[in-house]
Motif scaffolding. Sequence first.
Motif, mmCIF file in Angstrom:
data_model
loop_
_atom_site.group_PDB
_atom_site.id
_atom_site.type_symbol
_atom_site.label_atom_id
_atom_site.label_comp_id
_atom_site.label_asym_id
_atom_site.label_seq_id
_atom_site.Cartn_x
_atom_site.Cartn_y
_atom_site.Cartn_z
ATOM 1 N N THR A 70 0.802 -1.114 0.029
ATOM 2 C CA THR A 70 0.080 -0.166 0.199
ATOM 3 C C THR A 70 0.845 1.172 -0.106
ATOM 4 O O THR A 70 2.117 1.187 0.301
ATOM 5 N N ARG A 71 0.578 2.285 -0.324
ATOM 6 C CA ARG A 71 1.263 3.587 -0.339
ATOM 7 C C ARG A 71 1.699 3.698 1.136
ATOM 8 O O ARG A 71 2.912 4.339 1.076
ATOM 9 N N GLU A 72 1.023 3.689 2.021
ATOM 10 C CA GLU A 72 1.200 3.892 3.329
ATOM 11 C C GLU A 72 2.489 2.821 3.688
ATOM 12 O O GLU A 72 3.536 3.525 4.316
ATOM 13 N N ASP A 73 2.536 1.575 3.652
ATOM 14 C CA ASP A 73 3.688 0.810 3.852
ATOM 15 C C ASP A 73 4.843 1.190 2.906
ATOM 16 O O ASP A 73 5.902 1.186 3.469
ATOM 17 N N ALA A 78 10.219 6.088 4.649
ATOM 18 C CA ALA A 78 10.724 7.348 3.939
ATOM 19 C C ALA A 78 11.389 8.472 4.784
ATOM 20 O O ALA A 78 10.593 8.783 5.829
ATOM 21 N N ALA A 79 12.551 9.103 4.559
ATOM 22 C CA ALA A 79 12.981 10.155 5.563
ATOM 23 C C ALA A 79 12.016 11.190 5.250
ATOM 24 O O ALA A 79 11.852 11.911 6.181
ATOM 25 N N GLU A 80 11.362 11.518 4.138
ATOM 26 C CA GLU A 80 10.695 12.761 3.776
ATOM 27 C C GLU A 80 9.394 12.192 2.690
ATOM 28 O O GLU A 80 10.038 11.688 1.869
ATOM 29 N N GLY A 84 1.983 12.476 -0.482
ATOM 30 C CA GLY A 84 1.582 10.701 -0.862
ATOM 31 C C GLY A 84 2.908 10.290 -1.697
ATOM 32 O O GLY A 84 2.852 9.162 -2.225
ATOM 33 N N TYR A 85 3.835 11.012 -1.720
ATOM 34 C CA TYR A 85 5.175 10.645 -2.497
ATOM 35 C C TYR A 85 6.380 10.668 -1.855
ATOM 36 O O TYR A 85 6.534 11.423 -0.939
ATOM 37 N N PHE A 86 7.472 9.915 -2.333
ATOM 38 C CA PHE A 86 8.659 10.297 -1.712
ATOM 39 C C PHE A 86 9.224 11.592 -2.222
ATOM 40 O O PHE A 86 8.983 12.085 -3.083
ATOM 41 N N LYS A 87 9.979 12.372 -1.068
ATOM 42 C CA LYS A 87 10.476 13.578 -1.352
ATOM 43 C C LYS A 87 12.087 13.716 -1.243
ATOM 44 O O LYS A 87 12.597 12.834 -0.351
ATOM 45 N N GLY A 88 12.627 14.084 -2.208
ATOM 46 C CA GLY A 88 14.203 14.026 -2.415
ATOM 47 C C GLY A 88 14.616 15.386 -2.418
ATOM 48 O O GLY A 88 13.849 16.331 -2.203
#
Length: 92
Positions: A70-73, A78-80, A84-88
């Motif tokens: 799932t998106r939450e899993d 993730a650090a940030e 609802g997306y990974f942030k780099g």
Amino acid sequence: MSDTSATPEDVRHVADLARVDLDEAEVDEFAEQFADILGYFDALDEVPHVDREVDLVNVMRPDEERECLTREDALRNAAETEDGYFKGPNVS
């Protein structure tokens, strides 16, 4: 090593293609090195050709359909995250 030779003109041509400036001493040095390298390729001509049938076998496992995260899993460690997306880090 072999009768294969590389002329100073060959070296200058390759240096020009590579956009490398060489002085005359370097041109002579590289001409000798190119001749040695070309000699190694000549040695490959002496390797006997082997006739055989190639039996290709697929060594990969077949794809298996499985339930995805799932998106939450997926975002749990993730650090940030943002919306609802990974942030780099920003790349400039």
